[in-house]
Structures are given as C-alpha cells and as structure tokens.
Design a protein around this motif. Structure first.
Motif, PDB file in Angstrom:
ATOM      1  N   ASN A  11      36.349  28.350  42.861  1.00  0.00           N
ATOM      2  CA  ASN A  11      36.871  28.697  41.865  1.00  0.00           C
ATOM      3  C   ASN A  11      37.013  30.142  42.146  1.00  0.00           C
ATOM      4  O   ASN A  11      36.733  30.763  40.642  1.00  0.00           O
ATOM      5  CB  ASN A  11      35.269  27.955  40.348  1.00  0.00           C
ATOM      6  CG  ASN A  11      35.304  27.288  40.356  1.00  0.00           C
ATOM      7  OD1 ASN A  11      36.264  26.766  40.562  1.00  0.00           O
ATOM      8  ND2 ASN A  11      34.292  26.793  41.033  1.00  0.00           N
ATOM      9  N   HIS A  12      37.543  30.726  43.458  1.00  0.00           N
ATOM     10  CA  HIS A  12      38.132  31.934  43.000  1.00  0.00           C
ATOM     11  C   HIS A  12      39.942  32.546  43.465  1.00  0.00           C
ATOM     12  O   HIS A  12      40.048  31.296  44.030  1.00  0.00           O
ATOM     13  CB  HIS A  12      37.260  32.958  44.042  1.00  0.00           C
ATOM     14  CG  HIS A  12      35.435  33.471  43.472  1.00  0.00           C
ATOM     15  ND1 HIS A  12      34.538  31.915  43.524  1.00  0.00           N
ATOM     16  CD2 HIS A  12      35.710  34.130  42.701  1.00  0.00           C
ATOM     17  CE1 HIS A  12      34.038  32.621  42.835  1.00  0.00           C
ATOM     18  NE2 HIS A  12      34.397  34.173  41.935  1.00  0.00           N
ATOM     19  N   GLU A  13      40.201  32.832  43.581  1.00  0.00           N
ATOM     20  CA  GLU A  13      41.171  33.379  43.855  1.00  0.00           C
ATOM     21  C   GLU A  13      41.438  34.794  44.890  1.00  0.00           C
ATOM     22  O   GLU A  13      40.706  35.307  44.399  1.00  0.00           O
ATOM     23  CB  GLU A  13      42.621  33.493  42.859  1.00  0.00           C
ATOM     24  CG  GLU A  13      44.234  34.062  42.950  1.00  0.00           C
ATOM     25  CD  GLU A  13      44.655  34.008  42.197  1.00  0.00           C
ATOM     26  OE1 GLU A  13      46.148  34.485  42.439  1.00  0.00           O
ATOM     27  OE2 GLU A  13      45.072  33.619  40.855  1.00  0.00           O
ATOM     28  N   ILE A  14      42.286  34.374  46.421  1.00  0.00           N
ATOM     29  CA  ILE A  14      42.538  36.059  46.768  1.00  0.00           C
ATOM     30  C   ILE A  14      43.031  36.570  46.341  1.00  0.00           C
ATOM     31  O   ILE A  14      44.424  36.419  46.454  1.00  0.00           O
ATOM     32  CB  ILE A  14      42.931  34.612  48.429  1.00  0.00           C
ATOM     33  CG1 ILE A  14      41.328  34.443  48.490  1.00  0.00           C
ATOM     34  CG2 ILE A  14      43.059  35.558  49.757  1.00  0.00           C
ATOM     35  CD1 ILE A  14      41.940  33.890  50.434  1.00  0.00           C
ATOM     36  N   LYS A  15      43.214  38.061  46.291  1.00  0.00           N
ATOM     37  CA  LYS A  15      44.121  38.651  45.662  1.00  0.00           C
ATOM     38  C   LYS A  15      44.519  39.924  46.828  1.00  0.00           C
ATOM     39  O   LYS A  15      45.519  40.331  46.574  1.00  0.00           O
ATOM     40  CB  LYS A  15      43.681  40.235  44.185  1.00  0.00           C
ATOM     41  CG  LYS A  15      42.888  38.802  42.957  1.00  0.00           C
ATOM     42  CD  LYS A  15      43.822  38.316  42.688  1.00  0.00           C
ATOM     43  CE  LYS A  15      43.241  37.729  41.166  1.00  0.00           C
ATOM     44  NZ  LYS A  15      45.336  37.024  40.523  1.00  0.00           N
ATOM     45  N   GLU A  16      43.420  39.843  48.127  1.00  0.00           N
ATOM     46  CA  GLU A  16      44.315  40.405  48.501  1.00  0.00           C
ATOM     47  C   GLU A  16      43.227  40.360  50.306  1.00  0.00           C
ATOM     48  O   GLU A  16      42.288  40.200  50.024  1.00  0.00           O
ATOM     49  CB  GLU A  16      43.569  42.366  48.476  1.00  0.00           C
ATOM     50  CG  GLU A  16      44.350  43.140  49.125  1.00  0.00           C
ATOM     51  CD  GLU A  16      43.851  44.924  49.019  1.00  0.00           C
ATOM     52  OE1 GLU A  16      44.793  44.920  49.253  1.00  0.00           O
ATOM     53  OE2 GLU A  16      43.043  44.513  47.505  1.00  0.00           O
ATOM     54  N   LEU A  17      44.230  40.259  50.918  1.00  0.00           N
ATOM     55  CA  LEU A  17      43.790  40.326  52.735  1.00  0.00           C
ATOM     56  C   LEU A  17      43.565  41.364  53.300  1.00  0.00           C
ATOM     57  O   LEU A  17      44.364  42.700  53.496  1.00  0.00           O
ATOM     58  CB  LEU A  17      44.771  39.142  53.668  1.00  0.00           C
ATOM     59  CG  LEU A  17      44.046  39.033  54.762  1.00  0.00           C
ATOM     60  CD1 LEU A  17      43.336  38.062  54.853  1.00  0.00           C
ATOM     61  CD2 LEU A  17      45.752  38.543  55.289  1.00  0.00           C
ATOM     62  N   LYS A  18      42.010  41.628  53.031  1.00  0.00           N
ATOM     63  CA  LYS A  18      41.934  43.169  54.079  1.00  0.00           C
ATOM     64  C   LYS A  18      41.614  42.679  55.637  1.00  0.00           C
ATOM     65  O   LYS A  18      41.360  43.961  56.621  1.00  0.00           O
ATOM     66  CB  LYS A  18      40.433  43.580  53.773  1.00  0.00           C
ATOM     67  CG  LYS A  18      40.395  43.641  52.272  1.00  0.00           C
ATOM     68  CD  LYS A  18      40.996  44.863  52.005  1.00  0.00           C
ATOM     69  CE  LYS A  18      41.233  45.270  50.189  1.00  0.00           C
ATOM     70  NZ  LYS A  18      41.599  47.070  50.118  1.00  0.00           N
ATOM     71  N   GLY A  19      41.720  41.635  56.367  1.00  0.00           N
ATOM     72  CA  GLY A  19      42.155  41.681  58.002  1.00  0.00           C
ATOM     73  C   GLY A  19      40.832  41.019  58.387  1.00  0.00           C
ATOM     74  O   GLY A  19      40.028  40.820  57.291  1.00  0.00           O
TER      75      GLY A  19
END
Length: 106
Positions: A11-19
């Motif tokens: 129920n969540h969308e990944i908006k940004e990859l931080k590493g």
C-alpha cells in the motif's frame, strides 16, 4: 521508519531510492553466562543466555541501520537481511542491511 524484508511496502509507492544502508555490532560472550551455557550444552536445553545476547545484538544492528537510513533522508528500508559471522573466539558480528527508500501511501 518502516523496515521490511520484502522488496516493496504494501500500500505504498517507492518515490525515491536512497541506497544501501547497514548497521552492525560485535557481541562477546560474558564469562559467567558462558559457564552456564557450557553446563546446558552438557545436560541439554535451550541456552537463554546466548539467545538474550543475540536478540539484543539484532536490535542494535537494526537500530543502527535505521539511523543510517534516516541520515540519508529515507523513511523506509526494504529488502532487509540479517547476517552473523564469528570474528574471533567468543565474539560474533551481527549485521543488518537493506535498501533505504522514500515511500508514500497509495
């Protein structure tokens, strides 16, 4: 901070990859507890002294991983794994690692 072993947060969308993020600790056996554990090894039974030590070590490693993720601006860690290795006689390293991400609810 959400911490999951899956590659996504339901129920969540990944908006940004931080590493990549990690946290670790090295725990050594306590001499007194080691004696009790040795006795249990002879007579059998669960070795609660080591279980408590390893539970604490996992909590520390996961906490340090979460701190690393926060420092990178993440609000979740996905794909979390735990690993242990012996670093010397009587001491073990616990490492927690995963991928820091920013997620938003759908």
């Amino acid at each position: 901070m959400m911490i999951v072993t899956t590659e996504f947060v339901p129920n969540h969308e990944i908006k940004e990859l931080k590493g990549f993020v990690k946290g670790s600790t090295i725990q050594a056996k306590h001499f007194g507890k080691d004696i009790l554990a040795a006795l249990k090894n002879v007579i059998g039974g669960e070795i609660k002294e080591y279980e408590e030590m390893m539970t604490h070590a996992r909590q520390v490693a996961i906490g340090r991983m979460a701190e690393d993720a926060r420092a990178k601006g993440a609000n979740a860690v996905i794909g979390v794994r735990l690993q242990t290795s012996s670093v010397m006689s009587g001491a073990a390293e616990i490492i927690a690692y995963g991928t820091a991400v920013v997620v938003e609810s759908n």
